[in-house]
Design a protein around this motif. Structure first.
Motif, PDB file in Angstrom:
ATOM      1  N   ARG A  32     -88.726 -66.493  -9.471  1.00 57.10           N
ATOM      2  CA  ARG A  32     -89.704 -65.623  -8.861  1.00 57.10           C
ATOM      3  C   ARG A  32     -90.027 -65.211  -7.610  1.00 57.10           C
ATOM      4  NH1 ARG A  32     -94.548 -66.826 -12.326  1.00 57.10           N
ATOM      5  NH2 ARG A  32     -93.835 -68.225 -13.621  1.00 57.10           N
ATOM      6  N   PHE A  33     -88.270 -64.311  -7.430  1.00 56.76           N
ATOM      7  CA  PHE A  33     -88.151 -63.656  -6.383  1.00 56.76           C
ATOM      8  C   PHE A  33     -87.811 -62.723  -6.329  1.00 56.76           C
ATOM      9  CE2 PHE A  33     -84.874 -67.406  -4.153  1.00 56.76           C
ATOM     10  CZ  PHE A  33     -86.097 -67.927  -3.933  1.00 56.76           C
ATOM     11  N   THR A  34     -87.762 -61.960  -5.240  1.00 58.06           N
ATOM     12  CA  THR A  34     -88.069 -59.890  -5.561  1.00 58.06           C
ATOM     13  C   THR A  34     -86.349 -59.942  -5.683  1.00 58.06           C
ATOM     14  OG1 THR A  34     -89.112 -60.628  -3.525  1.00 58.06           O
ATOM     15  CG2 THR A  34     -88.202 -58.134  -4.250  1.00 58.06           C
ATOM     16  N   PHE A  35     -86.340 -58.881  -6.391  1.00 59.74           N
ATOM     17  CA  PHE A  35     -84.818 -58.387  -6.584  1.00 59.74           C
ATOM     18  C   PHE A  35     -84.147 -56.728  -5.458  1.00 59.74           C
ATOM     19  CE2 PHE A  35     -81.728 -55.558  -8.736  1.00 59.74           C
ATOM     20  CZ  PHE A  35     -80.814 -56.868  -8.576  1.00 59.74           C
ATOM     21  N   LEU A  36     -83.577 -57.679  -5.174  1.00 57.05           N
ATOM     22  CA  LEU A  36     -82.647 -56.314  -3.928  1.00 57.05           C
ATOM     23  C   LEU A  36     -81.602 -56.105  -4.372  1.00 57.05           C
ATOM     24  CD1 LEU A  36     -83.986 -56.204  -0.427  1.00 57.05           C
ATOM     25  CD2 LEU A  36     -80.939 -55.666  -0.880  1.00 57.05           C
ATOM     26  N   ASP A  37     -80.702 -54.629  -4.514  1.00 57.40           N
ATOM     27  CA  ASP A  37     -79.767 -54.302  -4.908  1.00 57.40           C
ATOM     28  C   ASP A  37     -78.594 -53.062  -3.681  1.00 57.40           C
ATOM     29  OD1 ASP A  37     -77.212 -52.653  -5.816  1.00 57.40           O
ATOM     30  OD2 ASP A  37     -77.738 -53.231  -7.685  1.00 57.40           O
ATOM     31  N   THR A  38     -78.369 -53.938  -2.832  1.00 51.00           N
ATOM     32  CA  THR A  38     -77.597 -52.910  -1.773  1.00 51.00           C
ATOM     33  C   THR A  38     -77.623 -51.274  -2.232  1.00 51.00           C
ATOM     34  OG1 THR A  38     -75.560 -53.791  -1.863  1.00 51.00           O
ATOM     35  CG2 THR A  38     -77.317 -55.362  -0.667  1.00 51.00           C
ATOM     36  N   ASP A  39     -76.699 -51.626  -3.108  1.00 50.05           N
ATOM     37  CA  ASP A  39     -76.238 -50.538  -3.376  1.00 50.05           C
ATOM     38  C   ASP A  39     -77.808 -49.268  -3.336  1.00 50.05           C
ATOM     39  OD1 ASP A  39     -73.889 -50.968  -3.685  1.00 50.05           O
ATOM     40  OD2 ASP A  39     -73.240 -51.037  -5.566  1.00 50.05           O
ATOM     41  N   ARG A  40     -78.483 -49.394  -3.768  1.00 52.74           N
ATOM     42  CA  ARG A  40     -79.983 -48.901  -4.224  1.00 52.74           C
ATOM     43  C   ARG A  40     -80.528 -48.619  -3.069  1.00 52.74           C
ATOM     44  NH1 ARG A  40     -77.219 -49.523  -8.691  1.00 52.74           N
ATOM     45  NH2 ARG A  40     -75.997 -47.543  -7.945  1.00 52.74           N
ATOM     46  N   VAL A  41     -80.467 -49.662  -2.100  1.00 48.53           N
ATOM     47  CA  VAL A  41     -81.359 -49.366  -0.795  1.00 48.53           C
ATOM     48  C   VAL A  41     -80.007 -48.381  -0.334  1.00 48.53           C
ATOM     49  CG1 VAL A  41     -81.646 -50.416   1.256  1.00 48.53           C
ATOM     50  CG2 VAL A  41     -81.883 -51.921  -1.016  1.00 48.53           C
ATOM     51  N   ILE A  42     -78.937 -48.024  -0.241  1.00 50.63           N
ATOM     52  CA  ILE A  42     -78.082 -47.845   0.683  1.00 50.63           C
ATOM     53  C   ILE A  42     -78.684 -45.767  -0.181  1.00 50.63           C
ATOM     54  CG2 ILE A  42     -75.908 -46.898   1.206  1.00 50.63           C
ATOM     55  CD1 ILE A  42     -75.637 -49.708   1.060  1.00 50.63           C
ATOM     56  N   GLU A  43     -78.450 -45.486  -1.556  1.00 47.16           N
ATOM     57  CA  GLU A  43     -79.013 -44.293  -1.477  1.00 47.16           C
ATOM     58  C   GLU A  43     -79.962 -44.087  -1.392  1.00 47.16           C
ATOM     59  OE1 GLU A  43     -76.535 -44.191  -5.139  1.00 47.16           O
ATOM     60  OE2 GLU A  43     -78.670 -45.598  -6.158  1.00 47.16           O
ATOM     61  N   ALA A  44     -80.815 -45.274  -1.113  1.00 38.69           N
ATOM     62  CA  ALA A  44     -82.556 -44.566  -1.195  1.00 38.69           C
ATOM     63  C   ALA A  44     -83.228 -44.028   0.113  1.00 38.69           C
ATOM     64  CB  ALA A  44     -83.529 -45.514  -1.016  1.00 38.69           C
ATOM     65  N   ARG A  45     -81.948 -44.867   0.944  1.00 39.97           N
ATOM     66  CA  ARG A  45     -81.843 -44.295   2.784  1.00 39.97           C
ATOM     67  C   ARG A  45     -81.330 -43.536   3.141  1.00 39.97           C
ATOM     68  NH1 ARG A  45     -82.702 -49.195   6.105  1.00 39.97           N
ATOM     69  NH2 ARG A  45     -83.777 -50.537   4.680  1.00 39.97           N
TER      70      ARG A  45
END
Ligand code: S3P
Length: 186
Positions: A32-45
Motif C-alpha cells: 500500500r505504497f505509492t509507486f514512482l518510476d524515476t524515468d517517468r518523472v523525468i519525462e514528465a518534467r
C-alpha cells in the motif's frame, strides 16, 4: 546497514529489462505504497521522452535529471521507487537512496535481458548493432554498483508475483530490524 537506517521507502535498482517497473507496481500494491518510476518523472518534467533527451541533449543531461530527482526522493515516504538502470552507477545517487530506502537489486542474465528488451524501442543505450555485447559490457561496469544493494533478487525462472512476494518479505524483515535475515541472491 539496513537495520539501523530509516526505511521509509523501497528502491528497486538493476539493469534494463529486469522488471523494476512491473515488479515495483505489484510490490507497491502489496505494501500500500505509492509507486514512482524515476524515468517517468523525468519525462514528465522534461516534457519529452527519454529517447528525445538522449538524442537532443545527450546522456549527461539525462544523468543530471536523475541526480535532481534522486535528491527530491529523500523527502518521500511509503514509496516504491523504480530507478533507471544507470542511476546507481553514480555513487551519490546510491548513497542517497540508501539513506531512506531499502535498496533491492533485480538481477537477470545478459541473454534473459536481451530476450526481454528485444522488441522495445525506447532504450537509447541498446540501439546497437550487437545489443548482447552492449548489455554484457554495461553489466560488467555496473555490477559493482548493483552489488551494493541491500538485497539481490534473481528474476530468472520466477514469476513476477513470486519476485514481488520475495521483495515484500525482505522489506518486512528489514523494517522489523532483522537485518541478519537479509538474504543475498534470494
Ligand atoms: C538506462 C535505463 C533506462 C533509462 C535510460 C538509461 C540505463 O531505464 O533510464 O534509457 O542507463 O540503463 P530502465 O532501466 O527502466 O530501462
Amino acid at each position: 546497514m539496513a537495520g539501523t537506517r530509516s526505511l521509509h521507502n523501497l528502491a528497486l535498482i538493476g539493469f534494463m529489462g529486469t522488471g523494476k517497473s512491473c515488479i515495483g507496481r505489484v510490490v507497491a500494491d502489496a505494501l500500500r505504497f505509492t509507486f514512482l518510476d524515476t524515468d517517468r518523472v523525468i519525462e514528465a518534467r522534461a516534457g519529452k521522452s527519454i529517447t528525445e533527451i538522449f538524442e537532443q541533449e545527450g546522456e549527461a543531461v539525462f544523468r543530471d535529471w536523475e541526480g535532481r530527482i534522486v535528491e527530491e526522493l529523500t523527502r518521500r515516504t511509503k514509496t516504491v521507487i523504480a530507478t533507471g538502470g544507470g542511476l546507481p552507477v553514480n555513487e551519490a545517487n546510491l548513497a542517497s537512496l540508501k539513506s531512506h530506502a531499502l535498496v533491492v537489486c533485480l538481477w537477470a542474465s545478459p541473454e534473459t535481458i536481451l530476450e526481454r528488451v528485444r522488441d522495445h524501442t525506447h532504450r537509447p543505450l541498446l540501439k546497437e548493432p550487437d545489443p548482447l555485447a552492449k548489455i554484457r559490457q554495461l553489466l560488467e561496469v555496473r555490477a559493482p554498483f548493483y552489488r551494493q544493494a541491500d538485497v539481490l533478487v534473481s528474476t530468472e525462472l520466477r514469476s513476477l508475483r513470486e519476485v514481488a512476494a520475495q521483495i515484500v518479505h525482505q522489506f518486512h524483515l528489514a523494517q522489523s530490524g532483522q537485518k541478519s535475515d537479509l538474504k543475498r541472491d534470494t
